[in-house]
Design an enzyme around this catalytic site. Sequence first.
Site, PDB file in Angstrom:
ATOM      1  N   ARG A 138      -6.322 -18.928  24.830  1.00 32.29           N
ATOM      2  CA  ARG A 138      -6.585 -17.927  25.855  1.00 32.29           C
ATOM      3  C   ARG A 138      -8.035 -18.109  26.305  1.00 32.29           C
ATOM      4  O   ARG A 138      -8.924 -18.396  25.484  1.00 32.29           O
ATOM      5  CB  ARG A 138      -6.395 -16.502  25.312  1.00 32.29           C
ATOM      6  CG  ARG A 138      -4.944 -16.075  25.193  1.00 32.29           C
ATOM      7  CD  ARG A 138      -4.262 -15.897  26.549  1.00 32.29           C
ATOM      8  NE  ARG A 138      -2.895 -15.426  26.442  1.00 32.29           N
ATOM      9  CZ  ARG A 138      -1.818 -16.224  26.459  1.00 32.29           C
ATOM     10  NH1 ARG A 138      -1.945 -17.536  26.586  1.00 32.29           N
ATOM     11  NH2 ARG A 138      -0.607 -15.689  26.379  1.00 32.29           N
ATOM     12  N   GLU A 191      -8.493 -15.480  34.602  1.00 31.44           N
ATOM     13  CA  GLU A 191      -7.516 -16.216  35.414  1.00 31.44           C
ATOM     14  C   GLU A 191      -7.004 -15.366  36.564  1.00 31.44           C
ATOM     15  O   GLU A 191      -6.774 -14.177  36.373  1.00 31.44           O
ATOM     16  CB  GLU A 191      -6.311 -16.610  34.532  1.00 31.44           C
ATOM     17  CG  GLU A 191      -6.597 -17.771  33.635  1.00 31.44           C
ATOM     18  CD  GLU A 191      -5.393 -18.203  32.804  1.00 31.44           C
ATOM     19  OE1 GLU A 191      -5.626 -18.705  31.705  1.00 31.44           O
ATOM     20  OE2 GLU A 191      -4.241 -18.032  33.254  1.00 31.44           O
ATOM     21  N   HIS A 233      -3.307 -23.435  33.552  1.00 31.95           N
ATOM     22  CA  HIS A 233      -2.448 -22.795  32.551  1.00 31.95           C
ATOM     23  C   HIS A 233      -1.048 -23.429  32.529  1.00 31.95           C
ATOM     24  O   HIS A 233      -0.043 -22.759  32.798  1.00 31.95           O
ATOM     25  CB  HIS A 233      -2.361 -21.283  32.788  1.00 31.95           C
ATOM     26  CG  HIS A 233      -2.069 -20.518  31.531  1.00 31.95           C
ATOM     27  ND1 HIS A 233      -2.571 -19.263  31.282  1.00 31.95           N
ATOM     28  CD2 HIS A 233      -1.319 -20.833  30.426  1.00 31.95           C
ATOM     29  CE1 HIS A 233      -2.137 -18.839  30.092  1.00 31.95           C
ATOM     30  NE2 HIS A 233      -1.387 -19.774  29.565  1.00 31.95           N
TER      31      HIS A 233
END
Length: 336
Positions: free
Chosen positions: A239, A268, A286
Site C-alpha cells: 500500500r 492514489e 496499481h
Amino acid sequence: MSATVLCTLDLPDPFSGIVESVARLRSLGRLPAHDELCDELRRDPVDVLCPQLRDRVDAEVLDAGLPRMRCVSVYAVGYDNVDVAAATERGIVVGNTPGVLTDATADCAMALLLAAARRIREGDEELRAGRFHGWEPTYLLGLELRDALLGIVGFGRIGQAVARRALGFGMRIAYFDSTAPPVDESLRAHVTRVGFDELVRDADVISLHVPLSQDTRHLVGEAVLRRMKRTAVLVNTSRGAVVDEAALVRALREGWIAAAGLDVYEREPELSPGLAQCSTAVLAPHLGSATVTTRAAMAELCAHNAVDALSGTVPRNCVNPQAWGERAPASLLSGG
Ligand code: DGY
C-alpha cells in the site's frame, strides 16, 4: 424481501452469476462519493456491500447500512479501507480475497524489481528520446541480481512468493516480519530472519509486503531511506502509505538510494509532486493483481464470501469472524 447485494464498481465474471443465482444484485457501476454511498444504503438497504479498495467504508457507511447490512465483502486482499473494528462492533462481518492474487502480485513485484535494478525504464526513455548512440562499456549500469541481498518486509503469502522467484535469480534472501509467520518448508533453508534495522542497512533490494495499519504507515520514511545503501532499490506493491512518498522523492532526487519500483501510491491516483519526474522510479498504476485469471478468482471469492454471509455462514475468508460470535444471523436464502 429478497436478499440483496450491492457492488460499487461492476466486478468481473463470475461474480454476477454466483450472486444472482441466490440474490438480487445491484451495481452502481461507478465509484460513489462517500456521502452518495451512505445515501444509497439508506435509500435502498442491502444485506451485503461489495466495495473495492477505493471505497472508504467507515462507521458512517456501516451505520447507513444498518440495521440490514450483515457483511462487507471486499474485492481485494487489503482491507485498510474498511473500519473493521467499527464493523465488528456493529455485528458486520468483513470478507476479503487472500491467496488468489499471491502469484500475480509477486510477479508484479519482480517485474518492478527487475526494471528498477536493471534501469529498463531509464533505457526506454533514453531510446525514445534519441539519446541512445550505441553500446558503451559503462552505459546505464545497474545492479547484478545474483548474490544481491533481497530484504523482504512482511513474510506472508506474497512475501514468500517473491522470495521463491528471487531465489531463481540467485538472490540471497533476508526477511523481517514482526509476527513470525510460518515459513514454507521449501524456503526455510534459503531465507534468514533478521531485524528491521539490519535489513535496511544490508539489503540491496527492499520489497514491501505488509498490510497498511497504524504500525506500518510511513514505515519507510526519511530515516529509513537515509539508512539504506546508496545503491539500493526499493519495491512497493503493498500500500502506498507504507512509504512516505515525499521523502522517497527526495531520496531519489538526491541519490540516497538508487531506484524504486512502485505499484501503489500514498494518495492514489495522485502522485506526490516530483515523483513522475524521477527517472529512476519505475511507476505502475496499481497493477499487482491485474491479470484476467486473478481478477476472476478474486471475483469468485468475493461472491462466495457474500453468498456465505447471506446463508448465515461466516464468509470463507473473513477477517473478523468474532463480529457474529455465537449468533450468526438466519439464512436469507430459500431452503437455507
Ligand atoms: C489488493 O487486493 O489488496 C490489491 O491491492 C488489489 O488487488
